[in-house]
Design a protein around this motif. Structure first.
Motif, PDB file in Angstrom:
ATOM      1  N   THR A  50       0.842  -1.198   0.000  1.00  0.00           N
ATOM      2  CA  THR A  50       0.000   0.000   0.000  1.00  0.00           C
ATOM      3  C   THR A  50       0.878   1.250   0.000  1.00  0.00           C
ATOM      4  O   THR A  50       0.375   2.359   0.045  1.00  0.00           O
ATOM      5  N   ASN A  51       2.201   1.050  -0.020  1.00  0.00           N
ATOM      6  CA  ASN A  51       3.121   2.182  -0.031  1.00  0.00           C
ATOM      7  C   ASN A  51       2.911   3.013  -1.308  1.00  0.00           C
ATOM      8  O   ASN A  51       2.884   2.474  -2.405  1.00  0.00           O
ATOM      9  N   LYS A  52       2.735   4.331  -1.114  1.00  0.00           N
ATOM     10  CA  LYS A  52       2.470   5.204  -2.252  1.00  0.00           C
ATOM     11  C   LYS A  52       3.659   5.261  -3.212  1.00  0.00           C
ATOM     12  O   LYS A  52       3.513   5.608  -4.384  1.00  0.00           O
ATOM     13  N   VAL A  53       4.838   4.944  -2.674  1.00  0.00           N
ATOM     14  CA  VAL A  53       6.020   4.885  -3.530  1.00  0.00           C
ATOM     15  C   VAL A  53       6.199   3.428  -3.959  1.00  0.00           C
ATOM     16  O   VAL A  53       7.013   2.699  -3.440  1.00  0.00           O
ATOM     17  N   THR A 224       7.132  -0.388   6.012  1.00  0.00           N
ATOM     18  CA  THR A 224       6.696  -1.185   4.872  1.00  0.00           C
ATOM     19  C   THR A 224       7.541  -0.788   3.675  1.00  0.00           C
ATOM     20  O   THR A 224       8.176   0.244   3.674  1.00  0.00           O
ATOM     21  N   SER A 225       7.523  -1.621   2.658  1.00  0.00           N
ATOM     22  CA  SER A 225       8.418  -1.364   1.547  1.00  0.00           C
ATOM     23  C   SER A 225       7.667  -0.981   0.290  1.00  0.00           C
ATOM     24  O   SER A 225       6.441  -0.984   0.226  1.00  0.00           O
ATOM     25  N   THR A 226       8.446  -0.685  -0.725  1.00  0.00           N
ATOM     26  CA  THR A 226       7.934  -0.227  -2.003  1.00  0.00           C
ATOM     27  C   THR A 226       7.603  -1.382  -2.932  1.00  0.00           C
ATOM     28  O   THR A 226       7.005  -1.182  -3.982  1.00  0.00           O
TER      29      THR A 226
END
Lengths: 399, 399
Positions: A50-53, A224-226
């Motif tokens: 869900t990471n925007k990046v 969290t990750s990308t």
């Protein structure tokens, strides 16, 4: 209760799957590229960060999952292809095309995953080299689980079998991830193959539900990750009658998928960076499942709880403070057990043998049970202790 | 811009206040009890922990603040009087009554604060002994800032003066807190005295607003506590014309209160358990202030960012991953500076001197500036690095 059996095997154990791994020279000597192939086009479901990046491969795989069909997953470690702009997306698509050409597949049926350093472009000559060395003859299917690792210390793999629709159905899972592990898919890659016959929308529905109570309930360091991705391929080669909604087979398949995901999630938590212990927190007696899961995850993610467990300290004050921090309701009647020793009743301390409990906290698995006495819903979360080694790994690792 | 001057002094510097500290034998040898007294009843405003497991003194002080008037604050360290049930509340009230009797005050004008170990009852004989030794003659007002400490390494105090309503107004602040520091008031006690004349509702309004951008924007380890409290006493002894809404004096008073709170908040962050560096994160170009503050706080609270800064590693990937994790909008155009060195433009890496920036990251204050290019609102948060020492303190501390 679904009867399932764990078998020895790997991600290529379900019928009609092969896997391979190779050294694409992205890492020094180690395996750094792997592929999963299905003999026939398979239903594909996916859940993403869900990471925007989000990284280029995540953007690409969303289109693959939207198509509903996939036949291959190509994975590289060492470089995440994240924060790489337009060029990164072009490289992900090129990887997809190269693999499709190599195995004569439709490019839009190829999912691409990357994990590793952020902000570097993929060296496409090495990616091409690696792909040229991959084979579809199941030559090194055991190597796949190794090729996808980054800072992980151990391989993480599980295979279950279950009888569904009159046939033995196999579900295999493999994953990687040790740092940046928190909810919502964090530098975590998970791949599940099954020979079950099931329509794509139902597969996606089941996966999304299962992820909520398994992978999304682990936390190593709250980040969290990308790149986080979980993909499931179901190719129907078991020959079972198709699994449909509201049937015993549906329940059975969901149970075995949940078992695979939970096993993998716990393996990730136990292998958290610098971890010496797996921590499991069970919250019961909540008015709703979401609160139960959130409270469990907040406890297991608390730096103070994590360091206390590293120090084998039965510091229940930190546990109930963590509960109070996020509980969306009053908590006047907490019952708290640590390693099955009762330490709090009606939210009031009870006498317990501090030295004995401290000894129990030296075990490799620490279980904290919280009864809120405020409903009948429950939730579980998994994590690990916070150690000197975690700080060392993350302070000495240089970007 | 409000012209304010920092002066040497302590919590008793504003007119009409005295303070004292003593050894109530709760700690071994060290000062462990303090009192702040106003010569006249003062307007009182307060902000308390949002932790659902709030301590007995927090419950009591909410009633004091609801009354709008207070004349004294009694504080003990070593024992938090949290998770102590009915007996804990009775003990807090008894402390209140003993102090009122000692100084001939109305008991409902006495606020009571405790900080320290959770789950232990206050030894009331020692509390009574301590109170009997306190005096109203300003004998040891410098000792107050020491008496309230727990794991803090340094005292945290600040005094500003400003001209308001034709008179010099003094605002003094003191606080404690180093572990369990996160939003929403975490094992953090803050006390502010001022001789300004201002009505209670307005004082509460200003305090609540100021807290949001100061104390609630610091994080040490993401945990909040059961006892966090900030109290302001305004006794009107400066003789200034009363501060009312929508005036220059209102703005001036808010500015000086914000300066006091921000200074104290930064002192807490810099003294975070095991910290070697203060980290400041400024987020600009956001569509709203809340998002800007949330993103800033998430970056400064990320274990991966905190360990990278401990290791003097300009790991911008961890910063932008942290942004993407919580941003409620897309972030395609991030500009990122670390110690004023540009490392990311239009969300794409730029070349920078890695070795030189790593050197700059060895300084005691690390500043990260994030421009989101998505609006004109901003927010700042403060925290500290995550070190071996943090793990040691929290693993070796036994409950």
């Amino acid at each position: 209760m679904t009867k399932m059996t764990e078998i020895k095997g790997n991600i290529a154990s379900p019928k009609g799957f092969v896997a391979d791994a190779t050294h694409a020279e992205l890492k020094f000597q180690k395996l750094d590229m792997g592929v999963i192939l299905s003999e026939v086009p398979a239903a594909v479901a996916g859940v993403f960060t869900t990471n925007k990046v989000s990284a280029a491969p995540v953007k690409l795989d969303k289109t693959v999952v939207a198509g509903g069909v996939a036949q291959a997953i190509i994975v590289n470690s060492a470089i995440a292809n994240a924060v790489t702009g337009e060029e990164g997306l072009i490289n992900a698509k090129k990887t997809q095309r190269l693999l499709a050409e190599k195995f004569d597949l439709d490019a839009k049926h190829v999912a691409v995953c990357s994990t590793g350093v952020i902000g570097k472009q993929l060296p496409m000559d090495k990616i091409a080299l690696g792909i040229s060395k991959l084979s579809a003859t199941n030559g090194h299917s055991d190597g796949f689980s190794e090729a996808i690792l980054t800072t992980d210390l151990v391989k993480k793999e599980i295979v279950y079998q279950v009888e569904l629709g009159g046939e033995v159905v196999t579900v295999a899972g493999v994953c990687k991830g040790s740092g940046m592990i928190h909810p919502n898919m964090a530098t975590m890659l998970g791949f599940i193959t099954t020979d079950a016959k099931i329509a794509q929308p139902l597969l996606q529905e089941i996966l999304s539900e299962v992820i909520e109570v398994t992978f999304n309930q682990i936390t190593v360091d709250g980040d969290t990750s990308t790149n986080d991705t979980v993909l499931v391929l179901a190719n129907g080669q078991a020959g079972n009658a198709e699994i449909t909604a509201d049937t015993a087979d549906y329940d059975g398949f969901k149970a075995v998928l949940a078992a695979v995901c939970q096993t993998l999630a716990k393996k990730i938590a136990a292998d958290g960076e610098g971890a010496t212990k797996l921590i499991e927190v069970n919250v019961t007696g909540a008015p709703d499942e979401l609160s139960a899961r959130m409270i469990a995850k907040h406890i297991v993610g608390s730096s103070l709880v994590k360091t206390a467990i590293f120090g084998a300290d039965p510091n229940w004050g930190r546990v109930i403070s963590a509960i109070g921090q996020v509980a969306p309701f009053e908590v006047p009647d907490i019952e708290l057990e640590i390693q099955s020793d009762l330490v709090l009743l009606h939210s009031t301390p009870v006498d317990f043998d501090q030295a004995e409990l401290s000894e129990k906290l030296k075990e490799k698995i620490v279980v904290i049970d919280v009864e809120l006495n405020n409903g009948d819903k429950s939730g579980t979360a998994w994590g690990c202790d916070l150690t000197y080694k975690y700080v060392e790994i993350n302070a000495l690792y240089h970007s």
